[in-house]
Design a protein around this motif. Structure first.
Motif, PDB file in Angstrom:
ATOM      1  N   PRO A 192       0.807  -1.214   0.000  1.00 33.18           N
ATOM      2  CA  PRO A 192       0.000   0.000   0.000  1.00 33.18           C
ATOM      3  C   PRO A 192       0.838   1.261   0.000  1.00 33.18           C
ATOM      4  CG  PRO A 192      -0.083  -1.104   2.138  1.00 33.18           C
ATOM      5  CD  PRO A 192       0.579  -2.047   1.197  1.00 33.18           C
ATOM      6  N   SER A 193       2.112   1.164   0.438  1.00 29.71           N
ATOM      7  CA  SER A 193       2.941   2.353   0.507  1.00 29.71           C
ATOM      8  C   SER A 193       3.550   2.704  -0.840  1.00 29.71           C
ATOM      9  CB  SER A 193       4.082   2.133   1.507  1.00 29.71           C
ATOM     10  OG  SER A 193       4.883   1.027   1.106  1.00 29.71           O
ATOM     11  N   LEU A 194       3.415   1.806  -1.829  1.00 30.38           N
ATOM     12  CA  LEU A 194       4.025   2.032  -3.130  1.00 30.38           C
ATOM     13  C   LEU A 194       2.964   2.416  -4.151  1.00 30.38           C
ATOM     14  CD1 LEU A 194       6.444  -1.040  -3.242  1.00 30.38           C
ATOM     15  CD2 LEU A 194       7.004   1.305  -2.606  1.00 30.38           C
ATOM     16  N   ALA A 195       3.374   3.266  -5.071  1.00 34.88           N
ATOM     17  CA  ALA A 195       2.451   3.672  -6.124  1.00 34.88           C
ATOM     18  C   ALA A 195       2.160   2.483  -7.035  1.00 34.88           C
ATOM     19  CB  ALA A 195       3.051   4.820  -6.934  1.00 34.88           C
ATOM     20  N   THR A 196       0.913   2.348  -7.430  1.00 30.85           N
ATOM     21  CA  THR A 196       0.528   1.233  -8.285  1.00 30.85           C
ATOM     22  C   THR A 196       0.808   1.551  -9.744  1.00 30.85           C
ATOM     23  OG1 THR A 196      -1.225   0.614  -6.757  1.00 30.85           O
ATOM     24  CG2 THR A 196      -1.378  -0.240  -8.995  1.00 30.85           C
ATOM     25  N   ASN A 197       1.455   0.629 -10.410  1.00 28.63           N
ATOM     26  CA  ASN A 197       1.706   0.789 -11.835  1.00 28.63           C
ATOM     27  C   ASN A 197       0.397   0.563 -12.583  1.00 28.63           C
ATOM     28  OD1 ASN A 197       2.499   0.217 -14.608  1.00 28.63           O
ATOM     29  ND2 ASN A 197       4.579   0.103 -13.824  1.00 28.63           N
ATOM     30  N   ALA A 198       0.151   1.403 -13.580  1.00 33.63           N
ATOM     31  CA  ALA A 198      -1.091   1.272 -14.341  1.00 33.63           C
ATOM     32  C   ALA A 198      -1.105  -0.002 -15.166  1.00 33.63           C
ATOM     33  CB  ALA A 198      -1.262   2.494 -15.252  1.00 33.63           C
ATOM     34  N   GLY A 243      10.924  -0.595 -16.811  1.00 30.54           N
ATOM     35  CA  GLY A 243      11.122   0.745 -17.337  1.00 30.54           C
ATOM     36  C   GLY A 243       9.931   1.662 -17.128  1.00 30.54           C
ATOM     37  N   THR A 244       8.740   1.094 -16.897  1.00 31.70           N
ATOM     38  CA  THR A 244       7.551   1.927 -16.679  1.00 31.70           C
ATOM     39  C   THR A 244       7.545   2.564 -15.293  1.00 31.70           C
ATOM     40  OG1 THR A 244       6.176   0.080 -15.861  1.00 31.70           O
ATOM     41  CG2 THR A 244       6.232   0.455 -18.244  1.00 31.70           C
ATOM     42  N   PHE A 245       8.473   2.150 -14.435  1.00 28.70           N
ATOM     43  CA  PHE A 245       8.571   2.730 -13.097  1.00 28.70           C
ATOM     44  C   PHE A 245       9.580   3.874 -13.041  1.00 28.70           C
ATOM     45  CE2 PHE A 245       6.881  -1.484 -12.386  1.00 28.70           C
ATOM     46  CZ  PHE A 245       5.972  -1.325 -11.349  1.00 28.70           C
ATOM     47  N   GLY A 246      10.074   4.312 -14.184  1.00 26.66           N
ATOM     48  CA  GLY A 246      11.081   5.368 -14.191  1.00 26.66           C
ATOM     49  C   GLY A 246      12.472   4.794 -13.970  1.00 26.66           C
ATOM     50  N   LEU A 293       8.848  -6.074  -6.561  1.00 28.68           N
ATOM     51  CA  LEU A 293       9.150  -6.878  -5.376  1.00 28.68           C
ATOM     52  C   LEU A 293       8.177  -8.038  -5.225  1.00 28.68           C
ATOM     53  CD1 LEU A 293      10.877  -7.296  -2.847  1.00 28.68           C
ATOM     54  CD2 LEU A 293       9.354  -5.709  -1.641  1.00 28.68           C
ATOM     55  N   ASP A 294       6.936  -7.842  -5.639  1.00 30.81           N
ATOM     56  CA  ASP A 294       5.933  -8.893  -5.528  1.00 30.81           C
ATOM     57  C   ASP A 294       6.266 -10.082  -6.427  1.00 30.81           C
ATOM     58  OD1 ASP A 294       4.402  -7.304  -3.790  1.00 30.81           O
ATOM     59  OD2 ASP A 294       3.380  -6.334  -5.464  1.00 30.81           O
ATOM     60  N   LEU A 295       6.977  -9.804  -7.512  1.00 31.70           N
ATOM     61  CA  LEU A 295       7.306 -10.843  -8.487  1.00 31.70           C
ATOM     62  C   LEU A 295       8.404 -11.782  -7.994  1.00 31.70           C
ATOM     63  CD1 LEU A 295       7.074 -11.991 -11.408  1.00 31.70           C
ATOM     64  CD2 LEU A 295       8.620 -10.160 -12.135  1.00 31.70           C
ATOM     65  N   VAL A 296       9.276 -11.261  -7.135  1.00 33.14           N
ATOM     66  CA  VAL A 296      10.490 -11.981  -6.738  1.00 33.14           C
ATOM     67  C   VAL A 296      10.255 -13.413  -6.260  1.00 33.14           C
ATOM     68  CG1 VAL A 296      12.495 -11.969  -5.200  1.00 33.14           C
ATOM     69  CG2 VAL A 296      11.728  -9.850  -6.267  1.00 33.14           C
ATOM     70  N   PRO A 297       9.359 -13.671  -5.306  1.00 35.56           N
ATOM     71  CA  PRO A 297       9.208 -15.049  -4.826  1.00 35.56           C
ATOM     72  C   PRO A 297       8.604 -16.013  -5.846  1.00 35.56           C
ATOM     73  CG  PRO A 297       7.610 -13.610  -3.768  1.00 35.56           C
ATOM     74  CD  PRO A 297       8.524 -12.733  -4.543  1.00 35.56           C
ATOM     75  N   TYR A 298       8.046 -15.469  -6.918  1.00 35.97           N
ATOM     76  CA  TYR A 298       7.393 -16.326  -7.908  1.00 35.97           C
ATOM     77  C   TYR A 298       8.297 -16.688  -9.090  1.00 35.97           C
ATOM     78  CZ  TYR A 298       3.051 -15.404  -5.431  1.00 35.97           C
ATOM     79  OH  TYR A 298       2.085 -15.326  -4.463  1.00 35.97           O
ATOM     80  N   VAL A 299       9.377 -15.930  -9.277  1.00 36.47           N
ATOM     81  CA  VAL A 299      10.254 -16.190 -10.420  1.00 36.47           C
ATOM     82  C   VAL A 299      10.806 -17.617 -10.417  1.00 36.47           C
ATOM     83  CG1 VAL A 299      12.374 -15.504 -11.615  1.00 36.47           C
ATOM     84  CG2 VAL A 299      10.857 -13.756 -10.686  1.00 36.47           C
ATOM     85  N   ARG A 336      -0.793 -11.850 -12.003  1.00 38.09           N
ATOM     86  CA  ARG A 336      -0.568 -10.425 -12.217  1.00 38.09           C
ATOM     87  C   ARG A 336       0.233  -9.865 -11.043  1.00 38.09           C
ATOM     88  NH1 ARG A 336      -2.540 -12.185 -16.144  1.00 38.09           N
ATOM     89  NH2 ARG A 336      -4.193 -11.329 -17.496  1.00 38.09           N
ATOM     90  N   PHE A 337       1.168  -8.983 -11.359  1.00 37.83           N
ATOM     91  CA  PHE A 337       2.003  -8.375 -10.322  1.00 37.83           C
ATOM     92  C   PHE A 337       2.023  -6.865 -10.505  1.00 37.83           C
ATOM     93  CE2 PHE A 337       3.540 -12.674 -10.988  1.00 37.83           C
ATOM     94  CZ  PHE A 337       3.594 -13.164  -9.693  1.00 37.83           C
ATOM     95  N   GLU A 338       1.730  -6.157  -9.414  1.00 38.08           N
ATOM     96  CA  GLU A 338       1.691  -4.700  -9.460  1.00 38.08           C
ATOM     97  C   GLU A 338       3.068  -4.086  -9.237  1.00 38.08           C
ATOM     98  OE1 GLU A 338      -0.867  -3.010 -10.293  1.00 38.08           O
ATOM     99  OE2 GLU A 338      -2.486  -4.497 -10.133  1.00 38.08           O
ATOM    100  N   GLN A 339       3.894  -4.747  -8.412  1.00 40.36           N
ATOM    101  CA  GLN A 339       5.203  -4.212  -8.049  1.00 40.36           C
ATOM    102  C   GLN A 339       6.301  -5.241  -8.307  1.00 40.36           C
ATOM    103  OE1 GLN A 339       5.982  -1.149  -6.947  1.00 40.36           O
ATOM    104  NE2 GLN A 339       3.852  -0.447  -7.049  1.00 40.36           N
TER     105      GLN A 339
END
Length: 227
Positions: free
Chosen positions: A5-11, A185-188, A148-154, A143-146
């Motif tokens: 919740p503390s991180l901005a959600t990628n569109a 790259g969409t996160f800047g 960091l969320d992807l890391v344990p699933y790779v 689906r992954f928003e951030q």
């Protein structure tokens, strides 16, 4: 897949796909090196892609001596070790365009033809059959928003997912890079160092399982250092 919740959600969340390759015969066969050269010139570009990259999704029962089908046929079909070694030195990851890759292979073959007094032939049962691939893509629903969320699933991604996102993406994306990097790259600039590490991986000499482990380590190391 939990969102922080503390991180901005990628569109645009990262949607994990899986895939399989269906091999399709082109009807183009070669029994000697000149026919092979002629076949290279006329088959669809997808054939070039298939014979360099398709092996990764084919079941492998032993370690292939050469990394592409052209080099393997030169050795096992034509018994031409010098040609096989030269073809094995052609790295598809060095070419963003399949036509450039095709031209390089043709030039290697033509150079070898110029050196020889006779054209080498293969046995009838060892003719080279040019194949192309049709990729079938499946939506895994993940689906992954951030990042960091992807890391344990790779580590648990299928080899088909690794192929689709890390290899096939290179011919689909404008940047000719992998899907992970495109999404990052969409996160800047926040994940620019992570993108750089992923870009440094040449997948051509590794199996899909090895690539998955490499990508896993890169993601894990980055976020451990970032913590």
């Amino acid at each position: 897949m939990n969102q922080h919740p503390s991180l901005a959600t990628n569109a645009h969340p990262f949607a994990v796909r899986d895939c399989a390759l269906i091999s399709l015969a082109t009807g183009v066969l070669a029994q000697n090196l000149r026919e092979f050269r002629d076949g290279l010139l006329k088959v669809p570009a997808g054939c070039i892609y298939h014979h360099f990259w398709g092996r990764l999704l084919r079941p492998q029962f032993d370690e292939p001596e050469y990394n592409n089908d052209f080099a393997s046929w030169a050795y096992w079909g034509l018994h031409d070790k010098p040609l096989a070694e030269r073809l094995s030195m052609v790295l598809p990851s060095d070419y963003a365009d399949l036509e450039d890759l095709r031209q390089e292979v043709v030039e290697v073959v033509e150079q070898r033809l110029d050196e020889m007094d006779t054209v080498p032939w293969a046995q009838v049962d060892q003719r080279f059959g040019f194949l192309q691939s049709q990729i079938v893509v499946f939506d895994t629903g993940m689906r992954f928003e951030q990042p960091l969320d992807l890391v344990p699933y790779v580590p648990g991604l299928s080899t088909g997912s690794i192929f689709y996102h890390f290899i096939d993406a290179r011919r689909r994306t404008e940047s000719h890079g992998d899907d992970f990097s495109s999404w990052l790259g969409t996160f800047g600039q926040e994940y620019a160092p992570l993108k750089k590490r992923l870009a440094g991986v040449d997948p051509y000499f590794s199996s899909l399982k090895e690539i998955r482990q490499i990508v896993t380590t890169i993601f894990q190391t980055f976020f451990e250092e970032k913590a």
